[in-house]
Design a protein around this motif. Structure first.
Motif, PDB file in Angstrom:
ATOM      1  N   CYS A  82       0.809  -1.209   0.000  1.00  0.00           N
ATOM      2  CA  CYS A  82       0.000   0.000   0.000  1.00  0.00           C
ATOM      3  C   CYS A  82       0.848   1.268   0.000  1.00  0.00           C
ATOM      4  O   CYS A  82       0.977   1.923   1.026  1.00  0.00           O
ATOM      5  N   GLY A  84       0.039   3.935  -1.619  1.00  0.00           N
ATOM      6  CA  GLY A  84      -0.870   5.084  -1.633  1.00  0.00           C
ATOM      7  C   GLY A  84      -2.245   4.681  -1.163  1.00  0.00           C
ATOM      8  O   GLY A  84      -2.552   3.491  -1.029  1.00  0.00           O
ATOM      9  N   ILE A  85      -3.065   5.673  -0.947  1.00  0.00           N
ATOM     10  CA  ILE A  85      -4.409   5.389  -0.429  1.00  0.00           C
ATOM     11  C   ILE A  85      -5.217   4.591  -1.438  1.00  0.00           C
ATOM     12  O   ILE A  85      -6.039   3.750  -1.094  1.00  0.00           O
ATOM     13  N   LYS A  86      -4.911   4.809  -2.710  1.00  0.00           N
ATOM     14  CA  LYS A  86      -5.655   4.114  -3.748  1.00  0.00           C
ATOM     15  C   LYS A  86      -5.364   2.606  -3.712  1.00  0.00           C
ATOM     16  O   LYS A  86      -6.275   1.776  -3.731  1.00  0.00           O
ATOM     17  N   ASN A  87      -4.082   2.301  -3.617  1.00  0.00           N
ATOM     18  CA  ASN A  87      -3.709   0.893  -3.552  1.00  0.00           C
ATOM     19  C   ASN A  87      -4.317   0.238  -2.325  1.00  0.00           C
ATOM     20  O   ASN A  87      -4.767  -0.904  -2.362  1.00  0.00           O
ATOM     21  N   LEU A  88      -4.304   1.023  -1.235  1.00  0.00           N
ATOM     22  CA  LEU A  88      -4.829   0.481   0.009  1.00  0.00           C
ATOM     23  C   LEU A  88      -6.296   0.119  -0.159  1.00  0.00           C
ATOM     24  O   LEU A  88      -6.729  -0.973   0.229  1.00  0.00           O
ATOM     25  N   PHE A 168       3.881   1.887   7.365  1.00  0.00           N
ATOM     26  CA  PHE A 168       2.938   2.613   6.514  1.00  0.00           C
ATOM     27  C   PHE A 168       3.337   4.081   6.468  1.00  0.00           C
ATOM     28  O   PHE A 168       3.832   4.627   7.448  1.00  0.00           O
ATOM     29  N   THR A 169       3.056   4.695   5.330  1.00  0.00           N
ATOM     30  CA  THR A 169       3.318   6.125   5.285  1.00  0.00           C
ATOM     31  C   THR A 169       2.204   6.846   6.039  1.00  0.00           C
ATOM     32  O   THR A 169       1.043   6.437   5.985  1.00  0.00           O
ATOM     33  N   LYS A 171       0.748   9.583   5.643  1.00  0.00           N
ATOM     34  CA  LYS A 171      -0.298  10.207   4.826  1.00  0.00           C
ATOM     35  C   LYS A 171      -1.420   9.203   4.547  1.00  0.00           C
ATOM     36  O   LYS A 171      -2.609   9.502   4.725  1.00  0.00           O
ATOM     37  N   VAL A 172      -1.026   8.044   4.143  1.00  0.00           N
ATOM     38  CA  VAL A 172      -1.997   7.011   3.793  1.00  0.00           C
ATOM     39  C   VAL A 172      -2.853   6.666   4.992  1.00  0.00           C
ATOM     40  O   VAL A 172      -4.086   6.598   4.916  1.00  0.00           O
ATOM     41  N   ASP A 175      -5.245   9.543   5.927  1.00  0.00           N
ATOM     42  CA  ASP A 175      -6.352   9.641   4.985  1.00  0.00           C
ATOM     43  C   ASP A 175      -7.359   8.542   5.234  1.00  0.00           C
ATOM     44  O   ASP A 175      -8.566   8.785   5.294  1.00  0.00           O
ATOM     45  N   PHE A 176      -6.850   7.345   5.390  1.00  0.00           N
ATOM     46  CA  PHE A 176      -7.745   6.212   5.560  1.00  0.00           C
ATOM     47  C   PHE A 176      -8.597   6.381   6.806  1.00  0.00           C
ATOM     48  O   PHE A 176      -9.808   6.146   6.785  1.00  0.00           O
TER      49      PHE A 176
END
Lengths: 656, 561
Positions: A82, A84-88, A168-169, A171-172, A175-176
């Motif tokens: 993950c 980025g948030i999209k991948n997550l 985990f970053t 940011k991700v 956001d999540f």
């Protein structure tokens, strides 16, 4: 057979993990109910410790457990998937919708397939999906009476597990959490963070505004050390497996664990390697089997294998101790040898059996002593006992001394524990011991009664004292009292205590004989620690260094032999080049290097030819030099440098 | 604790007391104050006692620690009894100990010394450790004394003079040698001080822990200072000679190869013996691979032949994949592609290596009869050592039916792996020192030793340009000439696009900047030029080839014209 052993181990391992996570899960269910109403996302922070490699198993068993008991919707997320948030979100959706397949199996499959690919991955679509799924299960449950889904709640929560929260970053994660907190009313989300360091990391990773959206409950898993001791307990100190570790091997394994990685998995890996090594290198390891199979296997021994037995050092010393007739029989008759060795092996099994129980008893004693002269953990004691006769060590002496000073209540409880251990071991030989210990216990109880009476006596004498007010008499009685106390140095209790300790001592001397004093121990015990160290804890740099500095170590040629720090000039090219480069600073001039090299090589080739060397270096030598230098570059000792023309930079220590 | 008693003689006594054991101090105090109130004495003695106890405790703890450390070292150092070869019994400190700065002449010195060894004996007895003897003049033989007493500059002359007549003896610039002298002085100083500290410790061999600790700290700080001292001066003290002045014909790859073929391999018999030892382990490797371990080989010498032999002797009948990690254009993607396309017979592309890996994992899990042996030569090569590629390879190797056997060469190769990757790889380490030359592995390396790199780049340059139109060649020539003119400027950013366009127009090579751009794209596709944006946003063009190659190229071009 080996495989079987390995599987058993893994099973044991899993069982302990499961029991651990189970208790945590029990707590969590209660937590969920109360937290659902708030806007906060219930979160479990699982502090797992630094042994990251072991976490995989924990999580797997945890998710299995949750799946069985709470909810079918579990997503395991790893940081490396993950970025980025999209991948997550993609990952999350895929996992959740896949696991929904096995709930409503057939009719929804195509729908799920479509949704996986087409529907844009967003929280709202997720919640839509969730609603549809829960509705369906609600309608289905009464009609089809599925046992599996009936165990779930009406609206099972979605559990999202972050395996390695630290990586985990931020940011991700932020956001999540923010997004999912918006949807918490529609989606009963539960987060689980796997944490390797300390719970403080949550607050460091997430700002206050985000972490306030979470309702965090902290769970501490067992430390890896405890885990190791359970594994040692189950694997090494059990009589299920005939295979045993020798002292040095165990020491190496424990050291790697304690000083390098704290990884239980690696410990198990080392153990597996030991098994493989043992069965591969020891031809007699066929005999390393359960007692039941032993007779069959011993009888099927070939002549060569018998010879192998005769060659074992422990067997030889055993033969030497026998009478001459028996010696001859042992050395000549295969059948007699088989009988004898079977007997010996059975003895060995029995020995180990007794050994473990007595070891546990001794551990009960030593672990209650102040300062732990023989170590806190049973593994320390085990090592000490395997190494050499434990009663010869100083630590044992001191612990016995300390044991002689134990107070009564402690001693009684210890004895009771010992009795329990011995009873549970169900060894035939221990019947007497148990009796003896029980006798001690009853004696202690008697003592108590006696002491009570005695106290009565002393109290009465004191009462007498109070009656007499005469100073002279008082002095006299006091002196008498003192006298009596001195003469009665050892009370009955003390005598008994000595007796108990002596008895334990004699048990130890009888049963805790080191394994390598026993005949045929080579068959069951694996003791070549060097192999293990070589393969698990290798030192590639040292090997390279030795090869370059002292080629004679590998190439057994007389011409290469030399002493101390220098090498002979006949050494392989790369050694010479390496040796020369050690003399340089940060940068090395290639021309100087080449010249020095050719000097050495020419001297080696024609030691007596005093012809003036030409200023042009021989082509072949030049080529050899190039090869050696590029090899050094490949090995990472030097790299090309742009600082000066025709220079290379040194990369190792000392290059300054 | 031992306070002066207050009387005239008290001071002297107190001085004496200082190094007397604590018990005696206690006695002393007790005796003196004996006539005074007993209560006092009792208290005092108690306090003293506790103090003594504390001290003992501290030293106990220290001893314990040391003991444990020793135990650890002993336990891990068991392998010394191992009769089979394994060079890992050297402690770490011996390998790359910190050394004082060195002079460039040291190499020549050592070389001559090494060259002289056969005259004395094969086992060079008195040249035990050249650097040490040179640093401590008093303990060296008379010959080395000479070496030390002279400055390095003269030493170099003396050394070089009789041995081989150099074409230019004074290659060192004057300033350089001066600097060197200074450096030398410093070095001697540091060495002396370095020697003093241990001497001090010996003289004052009191069992005080604090003292020992202090010295330790001192040593540490010394080391640190030395490091920064050594790295502070950007001046590099090496001679200025270059390979060009050697009037040496540059060797290209083929001639190098031919020459090396002519040179006999030293110690062939011993190397063969070593290899046979390793080969005897083959069956063991197979067993361990099947049990879920992966095998990594380390040690000096090329392990290519060994792996090749393993492959031909044991893997003939099974599916296997050989990866030449040293090949400069290998990527993880190509590895995965060859697995999916050739092993799994899958045609189709994947969005990312992760997807591909997932696909492979799925296939291997579905079909348990599928087995794959992966052999990777130099897993630590430039292309594969990245974090992501290692992660993917580790995950690949953790599949139960993929058996990985790899070799590593770089000294720092184990640093590639963290705990997680290590546990995925599940390595078993095998030391296979072969001493065989890295022929294949180094042949792709065109970075070092100008001899090879130039020729390779040059041939590709001319090759590409021959296929282009004369106008395109002219454009490239322009750029090359401009770059050569500016070769003395180290911060030359390249030719800006506008200037270049101007020049090309003037030479009637292009008629619009569009044509120039099209031309440049072509160059860029062949990696002939590199474009960089400068700080001012202007595009700068550069030929990424070194100066000598460029000159050669222009000369060649001139001949062609």
């Amino acid at each position: 057979k080996v495989q079987e052993d390995l599987n058993k181990q893994l099973l044991d391992n899993l069982v302990s993990f499961l029991s651990r996570s189970h208790s945590e899960f029990q707590e969590k269910t209660t937590e969920w109910t109360c937290q659902m109403k708030f806007r906060e996302i219930p979160t479990a922070a699982l502090v797992l410790g630094v042994n990251v490699t072991d976490h995989d198993l924990t999580f797997r068993s945890l998710s299995d457990l949750l799946q069985d008991n709470i909810t079918p919707y579990i997503a395991l997320l790893e940081a490396k998937d993950c970025p980025g948030i999209k991948n997550l979100m993609q990952k999350l959706m895929a996992q959740l919708m896949n696991c929904s397949i096995d709930v409503d199996s057939l009719e929804d499959e195509d729908y799920v397939q479509v949704s996986q690919n087409r529907i844009r991955c967003s929280m709202s679509s997720l919640s839509k999906w969730y609603k549809s799924v829960t509705k369906k299960t609600d309608s289905e449950t009464p009609s089809q009476k599925r046992t599996s889904s009936s165990t779930y709640w009406k609206s099972p929560p979605i559990v999202v597990i972050f395996k390695d929260m630290e990586s985990f970053t931020t940011k991700v994660l932020q956001d999540f959490i923010v997004i999912s907190s918006q949807h918490i009313h529609e989606l009963p989300l539960v987060l689980i963070f796997g944490i390797a360091t300390s719970p403080m990391i949550i607050h460091r990773l997430l700002p206050h505004s985000v972490s306030s959206l979470l309702c965090i409950e902290l769970f501490q898993s067992l430390s890896c050390k405890d885990h190791l001791s359970t594994i040692i307990d189950k694997l090494l100190l059990s009589d299920q497996f005939p295979f045993k570790l020798g002292e040095k091997v165990l020491q190496v394994l424990i050291n790697i664990f304690l000083y390098h990685d704290f990884s239980v998995q690696n410990f198990i890996k080392g153990f597996q390697l030991c098994i493989v090594e043992h069965f591969f290198s020891q031809p007699l390891s066929v005999l390393c089997c359960q007692l039941i199979d032993l007779e069959k296997r011993v009888n099927s021994l070939s002549h060569d294998q018998c010879e192998n037995i005769r060659r074992l050092p422990s067997f030889r010393s055993y033969v030497e101790k026998q009478e001459s007739e028996k010696q001859i029989a042992l050395l000549t008759s295969d059948n007699f040898l088989k009988e004898e060795s079977q007997k010996l092996l059975e003895d060995l099994h029995v020995y180990h059996y007794n050994y473990v129980s007595v070891l546990r008893c001794l551990h009960v004693f030593t672990s209650s002593l102040p300062k732990y002269p023989l170590g806190k953990q049973i593994r320390d004691l085990h090592c000490a006992c395997l190494e050499n006769p434990v009663w010869e060590t100083e630590e044992y002496e001191s612990s016995l001394q300390l044991a002689r000073m134990l107070n009564k209540s402690d001693l009684v409880t210890l004895l009771q524990q010992c009795v329990e251990i011995l009873l549970s071991s169900s060894g035939k030989e221990f019947d007497k011991t148990v009796e003896k210990l029980k006798e001690f216990l009853t004696q202690f109880q008697n003592l108590e009664a006696e002491a009570f009476q005695e106290r009565d006596v002393s109290v009465s004498s004191l009462k007498e004292l109070q009656k007499k007010t005469d100073l002279y008499h008082l002095q006299k009685t006091l002196l008498e009292l003192k006298e009596s106390r001195r003469s009665k140095k050892l009370t009955k209790f003390e005598m008994l205590r000595f007796e108990v300790v002596d008895y334990i001592d004699c048990l130890v001397r009888k049963y805790l004989v080191p394994a390598d004093h026993r005949t045929l121990h080579e068959i069951l015990y694996f003791n070549t620690a060097s192999v293990l160290r070589e393969h698990l804890n290798a030192a590639p740099r040292t090997a390279l260094h030795t090869a370059l500095n002292n080629p004679h170590w590998y190439l057994k040629n007389q011409a290469l032999k030399c002493d101390g720090g220098s090498i002979s000039n006949k050494a392989p090219d790369i050694c010479i080049v390496y040796k020369l480069h050690l003399e340089c600073g940060r940068l090395i001039n290639l021309v100087d290097w080449l010249e020095a090299f050719s000097t050495v090589v020419m001297a080696a080739e024609a030691p007596n030819a005093d012809t003036a060397p030409s200023d042009q270096v021989d082509d072949i030598i030049h080529a050899r030099f190039i090869r050696a230098v590029s090899e050094l570059e490949l090995l990472g000792f030097i790299k090309p440098s742009k600082q000066k023309t025709d220079h290379v930079a040194r990369l190792t220590w000392g290059g300054c | 604790m031992s306070r002066p008693q207050g009387s005239g003689g008290g001071r002297r006594r107190a001085l004496q007391v200082k190094f007397v054991p604590d018990e005696e101090v206690l006695k002393h105090i007790a005796d003196d104050t004996g006539t005074k109130a007993r209560k006092d004495k009792a208290q005092l003695s108690i306090s003293v006692k506790t103090f003594v106890k504390k001290l003992e405790n501290i030293s106990d703890n220290k001893a314990q620690e040391i003991l444990e450390e020793k135990k650890y070292v002993a336990a891990l150092g068991i392998c010394t009894q191992d009769p089979v070869e394994n060079g890992s019994s050297v402690s770490g400190g011996e390998i790359y100990s910190f050394q004082t700065p060195k002079r460039s002449s040291k190499m020549a010195e050592l070389a001559s010394e090494l060259a002289q060894t056969p005259e004395k004996s094969v086992t060079s007895d008195d040249s035990k450790c050249p650097e040490k003897t040179a640093n401590t003049p008093q303990s060296s033989s008379n010959k080395k004394k000479e070496f030390v007493s002279t400055t390095p500059y003269r030493l170099r002359k003396r050394l070089a003079g009789p041995d081989f007549d150099l074409e230019s003896e004074s290659e060192y610039s004057a300033s350089c040698s001066e600097e060197e002298d200074e450096e030398d002085q410093q070095e001697v100083n540091t060495v002396l001080s370095g020697q003093k500290t241990p001497a001090k410790t010996k003289a004052a061999s009191t069992p005080r822990n604090s003292l020992a600790k202090k010295i330790k700290e001192e040593k540490m700080s010394n080391l640190v200072e030395e490091y920064f001292e050594a790295h502070s001066s950007s001046k590099v003290l090496t001679s200025d000679r270059t390979l060009q002045k050697l009037r040496k014909r540059r060797l290209n790859q083929e001639t190098l190869h031919d020459l090396l073929k002519k040179a006999p391999l030293a110690y062939a018999a011993e190397i063969k013996e070593l290899n046979q030892q390793h080969e005897s382990l083959f069956s063991k490797w197979m067993l361990q691979l099947h049990l879920g371990f992966n095998i990594v080989l380390y040690g000096l010498g090329s392990k290519r032949d060994l792996l090749e032999k393993f492959r031909t002797s044991l893997l003939q009948d099974s599916v296997h994949l050989v990866i030449n990690g040293y090949f400069p254009s290998i990527t993880v993607r190509s590895i995965l592609n060859s697995i999916t396309e050739e092993v799994l017979d899958h045609t189709g592309t994947f969005r990312s290596p992760l997807d591909q890996l997932e696909f492979i994992t799925k296939r291997f899990k579905e079909d348990s009869s599928l087995e794959l042996y992966v052999l990777i030569h130099s897993l630590d090569s430039q292309m594969l050592r990245g974090e992501r590629s290692q992660q993917i390879l580790a995950q690949l190797s953790s599949l139960p039916s993929v058996y990985l056997i790899a070799s590593i060469d770089h000294i720092n190769a184990p640093l590639m792996w963290d705990q997680a990757k290590l546990s995925l790889y599940n390595w078993l380490w095998y030391e296979t020192t072969t001493f065989s030359p890295y022929v294949e592995e180094t042949s792709y390396e065109n970075s070092l030793l100008v001899q090879q790199s130039g020729s390779l780049a040059l041939s590709s340059l001319t090759h590409v340009l021959r296929s282009l139109t004369p106008n395109a060649r002219g454009i490239f020539r322009l750029l090359a000439q401009y770059q050569l003119e500016k070769k003395d400027n180290p911060s030359y950013p390249g030719l800006s696009f506008q200037d270049f366009y101007q020049q090309c127009r003037e030479a009637f090579l292009v008629n619009s900047d569009l044509t120039l751009r099209a031309q440049l794209t072509e160059f860029r596709d062949h990696k002939l030029i590199r474009a960089k944006r400068g700080a001012d946003g202007v595009e700068y063009l550069l030929i990424p080839v070194d100066v000598s190659t460029l000159t050669d190229f222009l000369e060649n071009e001139d001949e062609d014209m």
